[in-house]
Design a protein around this motif. Structure first.
Motif, mmCIF file in Angstrom:
data_model
loop_
_atom_site.group_PDB
_atom_site.id
_atom_site.type_symbol
_atom_site.label_atom_id
_atom_site.label_comp_id
_atom_site.label_asym_id
_atom_site.label_seq_id
_atom_site.Cartn_x
_atom_site.Cartn_y
_atom_site.Cartn_z
ATOM 1 N N GLN A 153 -67.388 -64.150 52.213
ATOM 2 C CA GLN A 153 -66.018 -63.623 52.231
ATOM 3 C C GLN A 153 -65.945 -62.389 53.118
ATOM 4 O O GLN A 153 -65.705 -61.283 52.650
ATOM 5 N N GLY B 7 -60.468 -65.952 56.618
ATOM 6 C CA GLY B 7 -60.683 -66.327 55.226
ATOM 7 C C GLY B 7 -60.213 -65.255 54.261
ATOM 8 O O GLY B 7 -59.639 -65.557 53.204
ATOM 9 N N ILE C 292 -57.327 -65.944 51.387
ATOM 10 C CA ILE C 292 -57.513 -65.738 49.940
ATOM 11 C C ILE C 292 -56.635 -64.587 49.462
ATOM 12 O O ILE C 292 -56.199 -64.568 48.299
ATOM 13 N N VAL D 79 -53.201 -66.159 48.825
ATOM 14 C CA VAL D 79 -53.251 -66.995 47.622
ATOM 15 C C VAL D 79 -53.343 -66.136 46.360
ATOM 16 O O VAL D 79 -52.572 -66.306 45.408
ATOM 17 N N GLY D 80 -54.304 -65.217 46.347
ATOM 18 C CA GLY D 80 -54.489 -64.380 45.170
ATOM 19 C C GLY D 80 -53.296 -63.474 44.907
ATOM 20 O O GLY D 80 -52.923 -63.245 43.751
ATOM 21 N N SER E 137 -59.142 -62.549 37.456
ATOM 22 C CA SER E 137 -60.029 -62.413 38.616
ATOM 23 C C SER E 137 -61.369 -61.831 38.205
ATOM 24 O O SER E 137 -62.430 -62.291 38.656
ATOM 25 N N LYS F 257 -70.041 -68.954 46.703
ATOM 26 C CA LYS F 257 -68.738 -68.848 47.351
ATOM 27 C C LYS F 257 -67.576 -68.596 46.406
ATOM 28 O O LYS F 257 -66.423 -68.854 46.744
ATOM 29 N N PRO G 162 -64.843 -66.409 45.295
ATOM 30 C CA PRO G 162 -64.249 -65.226 45.922
ATOM 31 C C PRO G 162 -64.043 -64.098 44.916
ATOM 32 O O PRO G 162 -63.870 -64.338 43.720
ATOM 33 N N THR H 257 -61.505 -61.296 43.836
ATOM 34 C CA THR H 257 -60.057 -61.198 44.075
ATOM 35 C C THR H 257 -59.326 -60.199 43.188
ATOM 36 O O THR H 257 -58.095 -60.135 43.246
ATOM 37 N N THR I 197 -55.263 -59.731 43.339
ATOM 38 C CA THR I 197 -54.277 -60.098 42.317
ATOM 39 C C THR I 197 -53.571 -58.860 41.769
ATOM 40 O O THR I 197 -52.373 -58.906 41.464
ATOM 41 N N GLY J 278 -56.633 -57.460 50.470
ATOM 42 C CA GLY J 278 -57.850 -58.157 50.859
ATOM 43 C C GLY J 278 -58.417 -57.625 52.158
ATOM 44 O O GLY J 278 -59.633 -57.416 52.286
#
Length: 366
Positions: free
Chosen positions: A233, A238, A242, A245-246, A267, A280, A282, A284, A288, A319
């Motif tokens: 990560q 990437g 993420i 998404v998060g 998370s 892998k 993540p 997060t 979040t 992120g």
């Protein structure tokens, strides 16, 4: 006379001496606990406790109750604030104690390093140190430091009635840098590539070499020259994906439950799989949490759909802040300085400033 003394209020943080002593003693045990079980396992416990606390809070609100009031330096009421973010599993105490213990062991006990660990042992926040007294003592000392720094930072970092940043995240960061200085690590470290942001030496699997061209010390043997926080990560695309998404998920959880910290807790709990070796997974929780903040600050004026989209943007920004800070402050020295904590602290400074200048209607949870 003693009863009067312990009821005297401590200046600035405005708590009684008795409460202050309770906090200090419990924080010492909490920091030692983090050293005993390892920093990452301690933080996973944070996730489970906050998840339970937030769930109870949601049920309480559904039944017509209200959130418990909390004091300075605390984020939320009830079980989440008293235990999850408090002296037992608070990241500034238990996690920070575990981080300091790893930094100490990396210098004092490099022979303890597992065979499959490619980074400096001082970065191994998965390692449980069990009952080794001196390592537990390091955790205890940093647990107390974290509790005190957080209390005073929470009280002092207030402008126009708004906290300047998340004092717990700030404490995690400050504690980690203090550990670097105390145990003789470079505060930032020297890049093995073209600059601090360059991760290509890791991609080429370049080994760490002695600065003077001599023999590599035992604590550096087998260590990579550049050590990104998460090997799975760290690519910009990437991390952005993420983050979106998060952030959306954190925002959605807030919109549907009115809990800022439930997504954060989920998370944190997910890191159990990372700790158990699932590849892998993540990280997060910084995504979040700041995603939820995006929903908090936009929802009053723009409605849930716009707030949800804003949550995705906020999550992506957080992120990326985590990735920038890991490249600057994690990858080139020998201990763990937490990128999520750095991201949260920086992001909440931005939110606070925007609230103070009236760009945002509120400053989220601070």
């Amino acid at each position: 006379m003693f009863e009067v003394a312990i009821q005297t209020m401590v200046p600035i943080i405005d708590i009684s001496v008795e409460t202050f002593l309770l906090l200090v003693i419990a924080a010492a045990a909490g920091g030692a606990f983090g050293a005993a079980i390892g920093a990452l396992p301690a933080f996973i416990f944070t996730g489970f406790v906050v998840f339970l606390g937030e769930g109870l809070g949601i049920i309480n609100r559904q039944l017509g109750g209200t959130d418990l009031a909390v004091g300075q330096g605390e984020l939320v009421g009830g079980l989440s604030g008293i235990i999850g973010f408090g002296a037992v599993t608070g990241p500034h105490i238990a996690f920070a104690g575990g981080v300091a213990a790893s930094a100490y062991a990396g210098k004092k006990y490099p022979e303890m390093e597992p065979d499959d660990w490619d980074y400096h042992f001082g970065k191994n926040i998965l390692y449980a140190f069990g009952t080794k007294p001196d390592i537990l003592a390091v955790g205890a000392i940093f647990g107390v430091f974290g509790a005190l720094f957080n209390q005073f930072a929470g009280a002092l970092l207030v402008v126009s009635g708004t906290g300047v940043t998340d004092s717990i995240a700030l404490t995690v960061v400050v504690s980690a840098f203090v550990a670097r200085g105390v145990f003789g690590y470079p505060i930032v470290g020297k890049s093995a590539g073209s600059g601090l942001l360059d991760m290509s030496p890791f991609e080429r699997e370049e080994p760490h070499t002695a600065a003077d061209g001599g023999e590599v010390p035992m604590e550096h043997q087998g260590r990579l020259a550049t050590e990104p926080w998460l090997p799975h990560q760290y690519r910009w695309s990437g991390v952005t994906a993420i983050g979106l998404v998060g952030g959306i998920l954190g925002g959605y959880i807030y919109i549907m439950t009115n809990s800022i910290f439930l997504g954060y807790a989920i998370s944190a709990m997910s890191l159990l799989f990372l700790n158990l070796g699932v590849e892998k997974i993540p990280v997060t929780h910084h995504i979040t949490l700041i995603g939820a903040v995006g929903a908090v600050v936009l929802l009053p004026d723009f409605g849930p759909v716009v707030a949800l989209l804003a949550a995705g943007v906020f999550g992506a920004v957080s992120g990326l802040l985590g990735e920038v800070t890991q490249r600057l402050f994690y990858a080139h020295s020998g201990t763990h300085v937490d990128p999520p904590a750095m991201a949260i602290a920086i992001a909440m400074v931005g939110v606070a400033i925007l609230e103070i200048v009236s760009v945002l209607p509120n400053a989220g949870y601070i």
